[in-house]
Design a protein around this motif. Structure first.
Motif, short mmCIF file in Angstrom:
data_model
loop_
_atom_site.label_atom_id
_atom_site.label_comp_id
_atom_site.label_asym_id
_atom_site.label_seq_id
_atom_site.Cartn_x
_atom_site.Cartn_y
_atom_site.Cartn_z
N THR A 16 -9.59 -0.12 5.40
CA THR A 16 -9.28 1.03 6.26
C THR A 16 -7.88 1.57 5.99
O THR A 16 -7.67 2.78 5.98
CB THR A 16 -9.39 0.64 7.74
OG1 THR A 16 -10.74 0.22 8.01
CG2 THR A 16 -9.04 1.80 8.65
N VAL A 17 -6.92 0.68 5.74
CA VAL A 17 -5.51 1.12 5.63
C VAL A 17 -5.03 1.31 4.20
O VAL A 17 -3.98 1.90 3.97
CB VAL A 17 -4.57 0.11 6.34
CG1 VAL A 17 -4.97 -0.05 7.80
CG2 VAL A 17 -4.53 -1.24 5.63
N ILE A 18 -5.78 0.85 3.21
CA ILE A 18 -5.29 0.82 1.82
C ILE A 18 -5.06 2.21 1.24
O ILE A 18 -4.22 2.40 0.35
CB ILE A 18 -6.25 0.00 0.92
CG1 ILE A 18 -5.57 -0.37 -0.41
CG2 ILE A 18 -7.54 0.76 0.67
CD1 ILE A 18 -4.47 -1.37 -0.29
N GLY A 19 -5.78 3.22 1.73
CA GLY A 19 -5.68 4.57 1.16
C GLY A 19 -4.31 5.21 1.31
O GLY A 19 -3.97 6.13 0.58
N VAL A 20 -3.51 4.72 2.23
CA VAL A 20 -2.17 5.28 2.44
C VAL A 20 -1.20 4.84 1.34
O VAL A 20 -0.25 5.53 1.02
CB VAL A 20 -1.62 4.86 3.82
CG1 VAL A 20 -0.21 5.38 4.04
CG2 VAL A 20 -2.55 5.36 4.92
N VAL A 21 -1.47 3.68 0.76
CA VAL A 21 -0.53 3.08 -0.20
C VAL A 21 -0.61 3.81 -1.54
O VAL A 21 -1.67 3.87 -2.17
CB VAL A 21 -0.83 1.58 -0.39
CG1 VAL A 21 0.18 0.97 -1.37
CG2 VAL A 21 -0.78 0.86 0.94
N GLU A 22 0.50 4.38 -1.97
CA GLU A 22 0.58 5.07 -3.25
C GLU A 22 0.98 4.10 -4.36
O GLU A 22 1.63 3.09 -4.12
CB GLU A 22 1.61 6.21 -3.18
CG GLU A 22 1.31 7.26 -2.12
CD GLU A 22 0.19 8.21 -2.51
OE1 GLU A 22 -0.31 8.10 -3.65
OE2 GLU A 22 -0.19 9.03 -1.67
N LYS A 23 0.60 4.44 -5.61
CA LYS A 23 0.96 3.59 -6.74
C LYS A 23 2.48 3.60 -6.97
O LYS A 23 3.08 2.61 -7.29
CB LYS A 23 0.24 4.07 -8.00
CG LYS A 23 -1.25 3.81 -7.99
CD LYS A 23 -1.92 4.26 -9.27
CE LYS A 23 -3.42 3.98 -9.23
NZ LYS A 23 -4.11 4.45 -10.46
N LYS A 24 3.08 4.79 -6.82
CA LYS A 24 4.52 4.91 -7.00
C LYS A 24 5.17 5.15 -5.64
O LYS A 24 4.79 6.09 -4.94
CB LYS A 24 4.86 6.05 -7.96
CG LYS A 24 4.36 5.82 -9.38
CD LYS A 24 4.74 6.97 -10.30
CE LYS A 24 4.25 6.73 -11.72
NZ LYS A 24 4.59 7.87 -12.62
N GLN A 25 6.13 4.32 -5.29
CA GLN A 25 6.78 4.41 -3.99
C GLN A 25 8.29 4.50 -4.16
O GLN A 25 8.87 3.91 -5.08
CB GLN A 25 6.45 3.19 -3.13
CG GLN A 25 4.98 3.08 -2.73
CD GLN A 25 4.59 4.04 -1.63
OE1 GLN A 25 5.37 4.89 -1.22
NE2 GLN A 25 3.37 3.92 -1.13
N THR A 26 8.92 5.28 -3.29
CA THR A 26 10.38 5.38 -3.32
C THR A 26 11.03 4.10 -2.82
O THR A 26 12.10 3.71 -3.27
CB THR A 26 10.85 6.56 -2.46
OG1 THR A 26 10.28 6.43 -1.15
CG2 THR A 26 10.40 7.88 -3.06
N SER A 31 4.86 -0.28 -0.64
CA SER A 31 3.67 -0.73 -1.37
C SER A 31 3.05 -1.96 -0.72
O SER A 31 2.05 -2.49 -1.19
CB SER A 31 4.04 -1.06 -2.83
OG SER A 31 4.97 -2.12 -2.87
N HIS A 32 3.65 -2.40 0.39
CA HIS A 32 3.16 -3.58 1.11
C HIS A 32 2.36 -3.18 2.34
O HIS A 32 2.45 -2.05 2.83
CB HIS A 32 4.34 -4.45 1.56
CG HIS A 32 4.89 -5.29 0.44
ND1 HIS A 32 5.26 -6.60 0.62
CD2 HIS A 32 5.12 -5.01 -0.87
CE1 HIS A 32 5.70 -7.09 -0.53
NE2 HIS A 32 5.63 -6.15 -1.44
N VAL A 33 1.57 -4.13 2.82
CA VAL A 33 0.86 -3.98 4.08
C VAL A 33 1.50 -4.95 5.07
O VAL A 33 1.81 -6.09 4.73
CB VAL A 33 -0.66 -4.26 3.94
CG1 VAL A 33 -0.92 -5.61 3.30
CG2 VAL A 33 -1.37 -4.15 5.29
#
Length: 367
Positions: A16-26, A31-33
């Protein structure tokens, strides 16, 4: 600190929550849950600082612990394990060790206190709505949203609420979709917000899997949130003025043509075989209560024909064929009204003959 969770307990909220996580993060922690166990309840949270989703589920463990773990690695591990597998978590200051059957995985962790959260909203209006109704509104309009348009306000879904109705609008500047439902919103004044594209897509996923009948929408000046029993989604809003969609609505309804929807859709799908991929244009010719559809490309050409009724004018007009097909796939009635006032710059209005809850406007094109 040690704890145990089964694949069955972890997988559903994690998906349910994984879609928010982008491959590249500032920020690496994005990138963590965030995983929280408390009072036999598991809560997972992800955020990209614009959108935040939390999903909860009941668990067997009595542990009370909070930690972060790299989200993509965790879901890859969990998906490859049998549903009943018990995963043991050994949590240290900078590392987390996962033990599943005879397999051991080592992942990085951060201090959970550093995990960012979107600010608490204030001056919030609360709307109650049936989830099935909200899902239908979004699915029948959001396909017209802009995508990476320089005009940020087009890259989202416009919500307009007053005491008696909820209207949802999307446009990319070439087509426009409007959905409206009547309901008591208990609002003192009209409220409008623009929900970003990514939030719309995640909200759609959430509504598709939810088993709840009702949901609460919370609207503030800067945030949109939807809350049901096990899930919460919070999104920043797009700051901008959405176009006045009522200005592009046709005012001349004298040439309202009635067309069988399935016949029209079938003819367009056949014509699409020979549509130029560059222009995507199809020509419609209305003459003698017949609609002729012409398409051509370097490979060949197609002409299909069907009967129409209530045609007032003879005319030729061209549209993006994919825009027409997408509208006809959303409508479900046997017949549709197609209002074509005539003239190169006049917009076309399509709606069901017996229901104007959904209205679609498509701008003509030159081919």
């Amino acid at each position: 600190m040690n704890t145990e969770l089964s694949v069955e307990e972890l997988l559903d909220p994690l998906q349910t929550v994984i879609g928010v996580v982008e491959k590249k993060q500032t920020l690496p922690i994005l990138s963590h849950v965030l995983i929280q166990l408390k009072e036999k309840k598991l809560t997972l949270t992800t955020t990209d600082m614009e959108l935040e989703i939390s999903a909860s589920s009941k668990i067997k463990s009595d542990s009370e612990v909070t930690f972060t773990i790299y989200a993509k690695d965790l879901i890859d591990i969990v998906r490859k394990l049998p549903e009943k597998t018990l995963i043991k978590f050994k949590i240290e200051e900078k590392k987390i060790y996962l033990n599943a059957n005879k397999n051991t995985f080592e992942l990085n962790t951060f201090d959970h206190l550093d995990f960012p959260a979107l600010p608490k909203t204030q001056n919030t209006s609360v709307i109650n709505i049936k989830q099935e109704l909200l899902k239908e509104l979004i699915e029948n309009t959001s396909f017209s949203m802009g995508n990476q348009d320089i005009r940020a306000y087009l890259n989202g879904l416009f919500f307009e609420l007053d005491q008696n109705s909820l209207t949802v609008v999307a446009t990319d500047g070439h087509r426009l979709s409007i959905g409206e439902v009547k309901q008591d919103n208990n609002l003192e004044e009209r409220k409008t917000v623009i929900l970003p594209r990514k939030a719309v897509l995640e909200l759609t996923k959430l509504l598709n899997k939810s088993s709840q009948s009702n949901a609460e929408i919370h609207l503030s000046d800067n945030y949109f949130s939807l809350i049901d029993v096990d899930t919460k989604i919070i999104s920043r809003l797009i700051d901008g003025n959405f176009p006045n969609y009522k200005q592009v609505m046709p005012t001349d309804f004298s040439n309202t043509i009635v067309i069988n929807r399935t016949d029209f859709l079938s003819s367009l799908q056949q014509a699409s075989i020979f549509v130029d991929e560059r222009t995507k244009g199809v020509k419609l010719v209305f003459r003698d209560d017949k609609l002729s559809i012409f398409s051509h490309s370097e490979r060949g050409r197609a002409e299909t024909q069907l009967e129409v009724t209530k045609q007032e004018k003879e005319l030729e007009i061209a549209f993006n064929i994919h825009y027409l097909i997408s509208v006809l796939e959303k409508l479900t009635t046997r017949e549709i009204n197609m209002v074509i006032p005539g003239g190169e710059n006049k917009s076309c209005l399509i709606s069901a003959t017996d229901d104007e809850s959904y209205q679609y406007i498509i701008m003509p094109m030159k081919i």
